[in-house]
Design a protein around this motif. Structure first.
Motif, PDB file in Angstrom:
ATOM      1  N   LEU A 293      21.857 -48.781   0.608  1.00  0.00           N
ATOM      2  CA  LEU A 293      21.291 -49.520   1.739  1.00  0.00           C
ATOM      3  C   LEU A 293      20.820 -50.894   1.284  1.00  0.00           C
ATOM      4  N   GLN A 294      20.177 -50.933   0.136  1.00  0.00           N
ATOM      5  CA  GLN A 294      19.699 -52.191  -0.416  1.00  0.00           C
ATOM      6  C   GLN A 294      20.864 -53.127  -0.696  1.00  0.00           C
ATOM      7  N   ASN A 295      21.958 -52.605  -1.246  1.00  0.00           N
ATOM      8  CA  ASN A 295      23.133 -53.429  -1.533  1.00  0.00           C
ATOM      9  C   ASN A 295      23.723 -54.019  -0.258  1.00  0.00           C
ATOM     10  N   ASN A 296      23.812 -53.205   0.804  1.00  0.00           N
ATOM     11  CA  ASN A 296      24.326 -53.706   2.072  1.00  0.00           C
ATOM     12  C   ASN A 296      23.442 -54.811   2.632  1.00  0.00           C
ATOM     13  N   TYR A 297      22.144 -54.604   2.572  1.00  0.00           N
ATOM     14  CA  TYR A 297      21.189 -55.600   3.050  1.00  0.00           C
ATOM     15  C   TYR A 297      21.355 -56.915   2.296  1.00  0.00           C
ATOM     16  N   ARG A 298      21.424 -56.819   0.984  1.00  0.00           N
ATOM     17  CA  ARG A 298      21.539 -58.031   0.173  1.00  0.00           C
ATOM     18  C   ARG A 298      22.870 -58.744   0.399  1.00  0.00           C
ATOM     19  N   LEU A 299      23.945 -57.964   0.518  1.00  0.00           N
ATOM     20  CA  LEU A 299      25.259 -58.583   0.725  1.00  0.00           C
ATOM     21  C   LEU A 299      25.273 -59.422   1.991  1.00  0.00           C
ATOM     22  N   PHE A 300      24.864 -58.845   3.113  1.00  0.00           N
ATOM     23  CA  PHE A 300      24.988 -59.549   4.388  1.00  0.00           C
ATOM     24  C   PHE A 300      23.860 -60.550   4.622  1.00  0.00           C
ATOM     25  N   TYR A 301      22.640 -60.160   4.337  1.00  0.00           N
ATOM     26  CA  TYR A 301      21.507 -61.030   4.676  1.00  0.00           C
ATOM     27  C   TYR A 301      21.243 -62.085   3.600  1.00  0.00           C
ATOM     28  N   GLU A 302      21.188 -61.687   2.351  1.00  0.00           N
ATOM     29  CA  GLU A 302      20.815 -62.613   1.283  1.00  0.00           C
ATOM     30  C   GLU A 302      22.008 -63.404   0.757  1.00  0.00           C
ATOM     31  N   TRP A 303      23.099 -62.731   0.376  1.00  0.00           N
ATOM     32  CA  TRP A 303      24.227 -63.429  -0.231  1.00  0.00           C
ATOM     33  C   TRP A 303      25.015 -64.236   0.788  1.00  0.00           C
ATOM     34  N   LEU A 304      25.469 -63.549   1.860  1.00  0.00           N
ATOM     35  CA  LEU A 304      26.428 -64.178   2.768  1.00  0.00           C
ATOM     36  C   LEU A 304      25.779 -65.062   3.818  1.00  0.00           C
ATOM     37  N   CYS A 305      24.643 -64.651   4.341  1.00  0.00           N
ATOM     38  CA  CYS A 305      23.967 -65.452   5.375  1.00  0.00           C
ATOM     39  C   CYS A 305      22.776 -66.233   4.839  1.00  0.00           C
ATOM     40  N   GLU A 306      22.539 -66.159   3.540  1.00  0.00           N
ATOM     41  CA  GLU A 306      21.532 -66.973   2.856  1.00  0.00           C
ATOM     42  C   GLU A 306      20.150 -66.912   3.518  1.00  0.00           C
ATOM     43  N   LYS A 307      19.821 -65.753   4.085  1.00  0.00           N
ATOM     44  CA  LYS A 307      18.525 -65.512   4.736  1.00  0.00           C
ATOM     45  C   LYS A 307      18.279 -66.449   5.921  1.00  0.00           C
ATOM     46  N   LYS A 308      19.351 -66.937   6.536  1.00  0.00           N
ATOM     47  CA  LYS A 308      19.219 -67.902   7.624  1.00  0.00           C
ATOM     48  C   LYS A 308      19.546 -67.307   8.996  1.00  0.00           C
ATOM     49  N   VAL A 309      19.758 -65.994   9.040  1.00  0.00           N
ATOM     50  CA  VAL A 309      20.091 -65.328  10.299  1.00  0.00           C
ATOM     51  C   VAL A 309      19.063 -64.230  10.556  1.00  0.00           C
ATOM     52  N   PRO A 310      18.523 -64.121  11.769  1.00  0.00           N
ATOM     53  CA  PRO A 310      17.611 -63.011  12.056  1.00  0.00           C
ATOM     54  C   PRO A 310      18.312 -61.675  11.812  1.00  0.00           C
ATOM     55  N   ILE A 311      17.595 -60.728  11.233  1.00  0.00           N
ATOM     56  CA  ILE A 311      18.172 -59.415  10.959  1.00  0.00           C
ATOM     57  C   ILE A 311      17.277 -58.339  11.558  1.00  0.00           C
ATOM     58  N   LEU A 312      17.907 -57.422  12.294  1.00  0.00           N
ATOM     59  CA  LEU A 312      17.195 -56.327  12.938  1.00  0.00           C
ATOM     60  C   LEU A 312      17.697 -55.005  12.375  1.00  0.00           C
ATOM     61  N   LEU A 313      16.781 -54.074  12.198  1.00  0.00           N
ATOM     62  CA  LEU A 313      17.108 -52.745  11.696  1.00  0.00           C
ATOM     63  C   LEU A 313      17.212 -51.788  12.882  1.00  0.00           C
ATOM     64  N   VAL A 314      18.383 -51.125  13.000  1.00  0.00           N
ATOM     65  CA  VAL A 314      18.578 -50.134  14.058  1.00  0.00           C
ATOM     66  C   VAL A 314      18.682 -48.769  13.391  1.00  0.00           C
ATOM     67  N   LEU A 315      17.670 -47.963  13.587  1.00  0.00           N
ATOM     68  CA  LEU A 315      17.560 -46.654  12.935  1.00  0.00           C
ATOM     69  C   LEU A 315      18.017 -45.575  13.902  1.00  0.00           C
ATOM     70  N   THR A 316      19.123 -44.903  13.558  1.00  0.00           N
ATOM     71  CA  THR A 316      19.738 -43.933  14.465  1.00  0.00           C
ATOM     72  C   THR A 316      19.414 -42.494  14.056  1.00  0.00           C
ATOM     73  N   GLY A 317      19.799 -41.557  14.926  1.00  0.00           N
ATOM     74  CA  GLY A 317      19.656 -40.144  14.607  1.00  0.00           C
ATOM     75  C   GLY A 317      18.268 -39.584  14.797  1.00  0.00           C
ATOM     76  N   LEU A 318      17.480 -40.196  15.687  1.00  0.00           N
ATOM     77  CA  LEU A 318      16.081 -39.794  15.830  1.00  0.00           C
ATOM     78  C   LEU A 318      15.802 -38.999  17.105  1.00  0.00           C
ATOM     79  N   GLU A 319      16.847 -38.387  17.658  1.00  0.00           N
ATOM     80  CA  GLU A 319      16.669 -37.644  18.902  1.00  0.00           C
ATOM     81  C   GLU A 319      15.789 -36.400  18.755  1.00  0.00           C
ATOM     82  N   ARG A 320      15.585 -35.935  17.517  1.00  0.00           N
ATOM     83  CA  ARG A 320      14.743 -34.750  17.321  1.00  0.00           C
ATOM     84  C   ARG A 320      13.260 -35.094  17.147  1.00  0.00           C
ATOM     85  N   GLU A 321      12.962 -36.369  17.035  1.00  0.00           N
ATOM     86  CA  GLU A 321      11.572 -36.789  16.902  1.00  0.00           C
ATOM     87  C   GLU A 321      10.852 -36.681  18.246  1.00  0.00           C
ATOM     88  N   GLN A 322       9.616 -36.218  18.215  1.00  0.00           N
ATOM     89  CA  GLN A 322       8.819 -36.188  19.432  1.00  0.00           C
ATOM     90  C   GLN A 322       8.581 -37.602  19.939  1.00  0.00           C
TER      91      GLN A 322
END
Length: 256
Positions: A108-137
């Motif tokens: 996960l860290q590698n993916n984050y760094r590749l797209f946000y830090e390396w390729l977009c140089e921290k110049k693009v807003p990044i949002l985290l979408v966390l899936t699979g939470l239908e069992r949470e109250q």
């Protein structure tokens, strides 16, 4: 009104295609679990909601250790090619990092760094979408329990949404699905049409800047190949095999 470009990335199985369908409000992306990783590239999905138009680019993320070293490097090249393509189409307005709720890993860290830090140089807003939470109250509770782990891995985002992207469920789950759609759409709107500035464009100087950063990292007089590999793995999040190959190429370049 301009169409905003969104790059969606994350590991296979994180639910990226389901998130596209969630945002679109209809089945526009195939979500079959039997889909094979036939090509390391991207798929474009034009969608619209709330009176705005978007192009969502569903990309192939890094899959260490499932990916071999050649495929890993090819994934990096294809991700960069997408940024180059979008240079002429308004740039990148938003990154959506799709993660299935569970163990936070170095991948996960590698993916984050590749797209946000390396390729977009921290110049693009990044949002985290966390899936699979239908069992949470309460889906947001998962983030409360786990946000410190993301911080530990150096994953910092501008916003997040705890959701379920599983459609065709009944009862309470369908209510959670509708809530998830609204959460994601609101975040996307906030960080595209309600924010200032245009899309990020890498430009022709991106490769030169990237190599310049590597030269700065490796400019020490006693910097050997082993030290370069350490820098790439520890500071850049590269797998060891990719770091060894890149260090070799950089050493050749520095001798010129």
């Amino acid at each position: 009104m301009s169409t905003k470009n969104i790059v969606l990335f994350g590991e296979t199985g994180a639910g990226k295609s389901s998130v596209v369908n969630l945002m679109a409000g209809e089945e526009v992306a195939e979500t079959s679990p039997d889909m094979q990783r036939s090509t390391l590239t991207w798929k474009k999905y034009p969608i619209a909601f709330g009176g705005y138009n978007y192009n969502v680019f569903d990309t192939i993320g890094l899959e260490e250790p499932q990916l071999g070293i050649d495929e890993y490097l090819e994934a990096i090249v294809n991700a960069r090619n997408l940024i180059t393509k979008l240079d002429n189409e308004g740039g990148i307005d938003l990154l959506l990092f799709c993660v299935r709720a569970g163990r936070v890993s170095a991948t996960l860290q590698n993916n984050y760094r590749l797209f946000y830090e390396w390729l977009c140089e921290k110049k693009v807003p990044i949002l985290l979408v966390l899936t699979g939470l239908e069992r949470e109250q309460n889906m947001e509770d998962w983030w409360t329990r786990n946000k410190d782990t993301f911080a530990k891995y150096g994953i910092s985002v501008h916003g997040h949404a705890c959701i379920t992207a599983a459609n065709k469920l009944d009862g309470r789950h369908q209510q959670l699905y509708q809530l998830s759609r609204q959460l994601v759409r609101n975040l996307v709107k906030e960080f595209t049409h309600e924010s200032l500035g245009g899309g990020f464009k890498g430009g022709n100087g991106w490769i030169k800047r990237f190599m310049g950063k590597l030269r700065e990292l490796f400019s020490g007089p006693s910097m050997g190949k082993k030290d370069m590999v350490t820098v790439l793995t520890k500071r850049c999040g590269m797998p060891p095999e990719a770091a060894v190959r890149l260090a070799k190429e950089v050493r050749k370049d520095l001798r010129r």
